[in-house]
Design a protein around this motif. Structure first.
Motif, PDB file in Angstrom:
ATOM      1  N   ARG A 135      -9.530  13.073   9.000  1.00  0.00           N
ATOM      2  CA  ARG A 135     -10.018  11.681   9.138  1.00  0.00           C
ATOM      3  C   ARG A 135      -9.744  10.869   7.600  1.00  0.00           C
ATOM      4  O   ARG A 135      -9.196   9.834   7.633  1.00  0.00           O
ATOM      5  N   LEU A 136     -10.167  11.623   6.689  1.00  0.00           N
ATOM      6  CA  LEU A 136     -10.234  10.547   5.223  1.00  0.00           C
ATOM      7  C   LEU A 136      -8.706  10.518   5.042  1.00  0.00           C
ATOM      8  O   LEU A 136      -8.342   9.563   4.497  1.00  0.00           O
ATOM      9  N   GLN A 137      -7.893  11.675   4.895  1.00  0.00           N
ATOM     10  CA  GLN A 137      -6.457  11.642   4.653  1.00  0.00           C
ATOM     11  C   GLN A 137      -5.816  10.756   5.323  1.00  0.00           C
ATOM     12  O   GLN A 137      -4.953   9.902   4.886  1.00  0.00           O
ATOM     13  N   ASP A 138      -5.908  10.695   6.834  1.00  0.00           N
ATOM     14  CA  ASP A 138      -5.310   9.673   7.742  1.00  0.00           C
ATOM     15  C   ASP A 138      -5.669   8.206   7.379  1.00  0.00           C
ATOM     16  O   ASP A 138      -4.869   7.279   7.311  1.00  0.00           O
ATOM     17  N   THR A 139      -7.056   8.120   7.123  1.00  0.00           N
ATOM     18  CA  THR A 139      -7.274   6.671   6.981  1.00  0.00           C
ATOM     19  C   THR A 139      -6.774   6.086   5.646  1.00  0.00           C
ATOM     20  O   THR A 139      -6.464   5.010   5.592  1.00  0.00           O
ATOM     21  N   LEU A 140      -6.952   7.018   4.654  1.00  0.00           N
ATOM     22  CA  LEU A 140      -6.283   6.552   3.404  1.00  0.00           C
ATOM     23  C   LEU A 140      -4.745   6.325   3.340  1.00  0.00           C
ATOM     24  O   LEU A 140      -4.104   5.278   3.056  1.00  0.00           O
ATOM     25  N   GLY A 141      -3.942   7.205   3.853  1.00  0.00           N
ATOM     26  CA  GLY A 141      -2.528   7.295   3.870  1.00  0.00           C
ATOM     27  C   GLY A 141      -1.887   6.491   4.801  1.00  0.00           C
ATOM     28  O   GLY A 141      -0.811   5.882   4.814  1.00  0.00           O
ATOM     29  N   ASP A 142      -2.512   6.560   6.351  1.00  0.00           N
ATOM     30  CA  ASP A 142      -2.188   5.749   7.225  1.00  0.00           C
ATOM     31  C   ASP A 142      -2.407   4.486   7.620  1.00  0.00           C
ATOM     32  O   ASP A 142      -1.761   3.750   8.348  1.00  0.00           O
ATOM     33  N   LYS A 143      -3.580   4.098   7.189  1.00  0.00           N
ATOM     34  CA  LYS A 143      -4.189   2.881   7.248  1.00  0.00           C
ATOM     35  C   LYS A 143      -4.351   1.874   6.005  1.00  0.00           C
ATOM     36  O   LYS A 143      -3.805   0.947   5.968  1.00  0.00           O
ATOM     37  N   LEU A 144      -5.181   2.434   5.190  1.00  0.00           N
ATOM     38  CA  LEU A 144      -5.569   1.592   4.135  1.00  0.00           C
ATOM     39  C   LEU A 144      -4.339   1.445   3.007  1.00  0.00           C
ATOM     40  O   LEU A 144      -4.378   0.358   2.536  1.00  0.00           O
ATOM     41  N   LEU A 145      -3.768   2.701   2.750  1.00  0.00           N
ATOM     42  CA  LEU A 145      -2.724   2.430   1.831  1.00  0.00           C
ATOM     43  C   LEU A 145      -1.595   1.287   2.174  1.00  0.00           C
ATOM     44  O   LEU A 145      -1.076   0.369   1.422  1.00  0.00           O
ATOM     45  N   PRO A 146      -1.289   1.324   3.559  1.00  0.00           N
ATOM     46  CA  PRO A 146      -0.027   0.235   3.934  1.00  0.00           C
ATOM     47  C   PRO A 146      -0.539  -1.259   3.619  1.00  0.00           C
ATOM     48  O   PRO A 146       0.122  -2.073   3.320  1.00  0.00           O
ATOM     49  N   VAL A 147      -1.788  -1.235   4.127  1.00  0.00           N
ATOM     50  CA  VAL A 147      -2.497  -2.712   3.969  1.00  0.00           C
ATOM     51  C   VAL A 147      -2.656  -3.215   2.737  1.00  0.00           C
ATOM     52  O   VAL A 147      -2.522  -4.174   2.355  1.00  0.00           O
ATOM     53  N   PHE A 148      -2.929  -2.098   1.705  1.00  0.00           N
ATOM     54  CA  PHE A 148      -3.345  -2.370   0.294  1.00  0.00           C
ATOM     55  C   PHE A 148      -1.898  -2.922  -0.286  1.00  0.00           C
ATOM     56  O   PHE A 148      -1.614  -3.654  -1.094  1.00  0.00           O
ATOM     57  N   LEU A 149      -0.966  -2.035   0.046  1.00  0.00           N
ATOM     58  CA  LEU A 149       0.425  -2.035  -0.650  1.00  0.00           C
ATOM     59  C   LEU A 149       0.873  -3.425  -0.310  1.00  0.00           C
ATOM     60  O   LEU A 149       1.543  -4.194  -1.055  1.00  0.00           O
ATOM     61  N   ASN A 150       0.700  -3.734   1.049  1.00  0.00           N
ATOM     62  CA  ASN A 150       1.192  -5.120   1.420  1.00  0.00           C
ATOM     63  C   ASN A 150       0.623  -6.267   0.859  1.00  0.00           C
ATOM     64  O   ASN A 150       1.107  -7.043   0.437  1.00  0.00           O
ATOM     65  N   ALA A 151      -0.940  -6.194   0.592  1.00  0.00           N
ATOM     66  CA  ALA A 151      -1.465  -7.142  -0.244  1.00  0.00           C
ATOM     67  C   ALA A 151      -1.202  -7.269  -1.588  1.00  0.00           C
ATOM     68  O   ALA A 151      -1.096  -8.486  -2.233  1.00  0.00           O
ATOM     69  N   LEU A 152      -0.495  -6.253  -2.154  1.00  0.00           N
ATOM     70  CA  LEU A 152      -0.103  -6.394  -3.535  1.00  0.00           C
ATOM     71  C   LEU A 152       1.342  -6.964  -3.356  1.00  0.00           C
ATOM     72  O   LEU A 152       1.997  -7.358  -4.562  1.00  0.00           O
ATOM     73  N   GLY A 153       1.956  -7.082  -2.502  1.00  0.00           N
ATOM     74  CA  GLY A 153       3.412  -7.649  -2.092  1.00  0.00           C
ATOM     75  C   GLY A 153       4.473  -6.709  -2.081  1.00  0.00           C
ATOM     76  O   GLY A 153       5.537  -7.105  -2.462  1.00  0.00           O
ATOM     77  N   GLU A 154       4.140  -5.239  -2.139  1.00  0.00           N
ATOM     78  CA  GLU A 154       4.709  -4.371  -2.011  1.00  0.00           C
ATOM     79  C   GLU A 154       5.329  -4.322  -0.603  1.00  0.00           C
ATOM     80  O   GLU A 154       4.897  -4.597   0.447  1.00  0.00           O
TER      81      GLU A 154
END
Length: 162
Positions: free
Chosen positions: A64-83
């Motif tokens: 669950r932690l791996q999924d939430t980090l890699g599949d959910k938080l990471l894309p939103v975070f990268l997008n917020a950074l303009g990536e």
């Protein structure tokens, strides 16, 4: 950098979720791995319901932690950074380049390991024990990723200090 209110709320929500998931995983990890997990322990899971439930909780929380980090938080975070975001592997490669994870290949190995913990659960106690021990050894990697992302979010003022 300007972040949209909806995106900020999503980041904050996911940050809270991964912090909670991290705490749960660390707690379960301590209970399951107070002693090394051996093939003998794996063979005994059918008779030891409490330990079987702890192992099941570990596998579930790890995934669950791996999924939430890699599949959910990471894309939103990268997008917020303009990536630019894309497939999971592309996002992981970007996270590696930005220094949030040591290796995207290791992250993919984590995904394979989780599968092994789940699918080998019934079949082979030695494989299960090896996979669980390997998962235990990766817990600090998952936890460090959570800490790096949360620290970055705090420094940017996107998440309040706890």
């Amino acid at each position: 950098m300007r972040i949209e209110p909806e995106q900020l709320e999503r980041l904050r929500f996911l940050a809270r979720v991964v912090q909670r998931e991290q705490q749960h995983l660390l707690s379960t990890d301590q209970r399951v791995f107070a002693q090394p997990f051996t093939a003998a322990r794996a063979r005994g899971l059918a008779e030891n319901v409490d330990e079987a439930e702890r192992v099941e909780a570990f596998v579930s929380r790890f995934g669950r932690l791996q999924d939430t980090l890699g599949d959910k938080l990471l894309p939103v975070f990268l997008n917020a950074l303009g990536e630019r975001t894309g497939a999971v592997i592309d996002n992981l490669d970007r996270a590696e380049k930005l220094g949030y994870i040591p290796s995207s290949d290791d992250w993919l190995a984590l995904r394979k390991l989780r599968s092994q913990m789940v699918h080998e659960y019934i079949e082979d106690p030695t494989t299960l024990a090896d996979a669980l021990q390997a998962g235990h050894e990766y817990v600090p990697t998952l936890s460090a990723f959570v800490e790096r992302l949360i620290d970055d979010l705090r420094q940017r003022g996107w998440v309040k200090p706890s």
